[in-house]
Motif scaffolding. Structure first.
Motif, mmCIF file in Angstrom:
data_model
loop_
_atom_site.group_PDB
_atom_site.id
_atom_site.type_symbol
_atom_site.label_atom_id
_atom_site.label_comp_id
_atom_site.label_asym_id
_atom_site.label_seq_id
_atom_site.Cartn_x
_atom_site.Cartn_y
_atom_site.Cartn_z
ATOM 1 N N LYS A 1 0.840 -2.046 -0.313
ATOM 2 C CA LYS A 1 -0.413 0.176 0.026
ATOM 3 C C LYS A 1 0.562 1.172 0.306
ATOM 4 O O LYS A 1 1.763 1.452 0.301
ATOM 5 N N PHE B 1 0.463 4.687 1.560
ATOM 6 C CA PHE B 1 -0.116 4.889 2.254
ATOM 7 C C PHE B 1 0.114 6.789 2.917
ATOM 8 O O PHE B 1 1.785 7.346 2.318
ATOM 9 N N TYR C 1 -4.800 5.660 1.985
ATOM 10 C CA TYR C 1 -4.049 4.747 0.833
ATOM 11 C C TYR C 1 -3.843 4.446 0.307
ATOM 12 O O TYR C 1 -6.022 4.695 -0.486
ATOM 13 N N SER D 1 -1.456 -0.301 -5.140
ATOM 14 C CA SER D 1 -0.077 0.550 -5.269
ATOM 15 C C SER D 1 0.322 -0.004 -7.084
ATOM 16 O O SER D 1 1.816 1.442 -7.452
#
Length: 326
Positions: free
Chosen positions: A232, A234, A250, A254
């Motif tokens: 992730k 963040f 988030y 990703s």
């Protein structure tokens, strides 16, 4: 889960928790007890060895914070705002200061060299002295170092700090607060600024993500990439410095970090709206699942499942600027 948490405060020095945040005690023997701590890093080869940036240079512990020793350097008359430790050669560290300057050590802090970089020393029309808010080492190419400066953009070195280039084209703001690298087939650098989140894949031309369309506040402070199967990106955000509201956001996936149009955001449930901007994250690759985040006005939030869920810790500080997990 065996781990130790550290919090660097402004005005209360360094604190430590040995029970995953249930209780905290000052761990600043050898440091001025009312010191300002804005950076803490853990030696990847020895979790008992940590370095911290103070308003008068760098300090070091080799016993997990029971005692600290000052490391004399030209930084002793500067505030140390950022530290980065080499992931495989732990005696090598970089430091960033206010007023803005870069320093490097290759002998675990015994000697430091100021690096040659052209950095602004004043902000025209603004009563702020430029400061190096973040330094990170590329997770794949350890000679590549990125630095973010408030208020002076991004600098890139590809030779371990010998030379630096200004790589700020297209940033939404020169006021960089946090940087993180998302590795992969298309490496992406993510920057948190005072008015947006920006990405670059060529380490030169930036694309603003227009997070004000997704976040309740566009002021972004912390940027952190959690690698692995729970990957992730963040972002810690809020309504100003320090602000009186904040939260954690988030990227849903990703893998989309390199594609501005594909990025989708979610807000983490931390149980409340934080009392100020979420300022930083603490994480250690050797402590599975554990993440800690803080608001700058002293609230702490803990996750034991890689950021899927968060719990507010009972203890609160006056002002927190740095976190570490060992």
């Amino acid at each position: 889960m065996a781990s130790t948490l550290y919090a660097g405060t402004v005005g209360q020095s360094i604190w430590r928790s040995k029970d995953i945040g249930k209780t905290w005690n000052r761990a600043s023997n050898g440091i001025f007890p009312e010191a300002d701590i804005r950076a803490i890093v853990v030696d990847p080869a020895d979790s008992k060895t940590l370095y911290a940036g103070t308003e008068k240079g760098v300090v070091k512990t080799t016993d997990g914070g029971d005692s600290w020793r000052h490391l004399p350097s030209d930084m002793d008359n500067k505030e140390v705002w950022s530290l980065a430790i080499h992931p495989t050669t732990s005696g090598t560290l970089y430091a960033g200061t206010c007023p803005s300057a870069f320093y490097k050590t290759t002998d675990a802090g015994e000697t430091w060299t100021q690096l040659d970089a052209e950095l602004a020393q004043e902000c025209e029309g603004i009563p702020i002295i430029p400061r190096v808010t973040t330094i990170i080492i590329d997770p794949e190419d350890h000679d590549t170092v990125y630095a973010g400066i408030e208020i002076d953009g991004m600098r890139l070195s590809t030779d371990g700090g010998k030379t630096w280039d200004n790589r700020s084209e297209g940033l939404s703001s020169q006021d960089i607060h946090g940087l993180t690298v998302v590795p992969g087939e298309q490496k992406t650098l993510v920057a948190a600024t005072n008015n947006d989140v920006c990405i670059t894949t060529d380490m030169h031309n930036w694309t603003p993500l227009k997070v004000r369309e997704h976040f309740p506040w566009p002021y972004c402070r912390a940027a952190f990439y959690l690698n692995g199967e729970h990957a992730k990106v963040f972002i810690g955000a809020g309504n100003g410095p320090p602000g009186d509201q904040g939260g954690i956001f988030y990227m849903q996936d990703s893998n989309d970090a390199a594609d501005a149009a594909a990025i989708r955001w979610e807000r983490s449930d931390i149980g409340i709206t934080a009392n100020s901007t979420i300022w930083c994250f603490g994480y250690n690759v050797d402590v599975d699942g554990l993440l800690i985040a803080c608001s700058v006005s002293g609230q702490l939030f803990l996750s034991e499942d890689n950021g899927d869920s968060w719990t507010k810790l009972t203890h609160e500080f006056g002002e927190v600027r740095a976190l570490a997990v060992a």
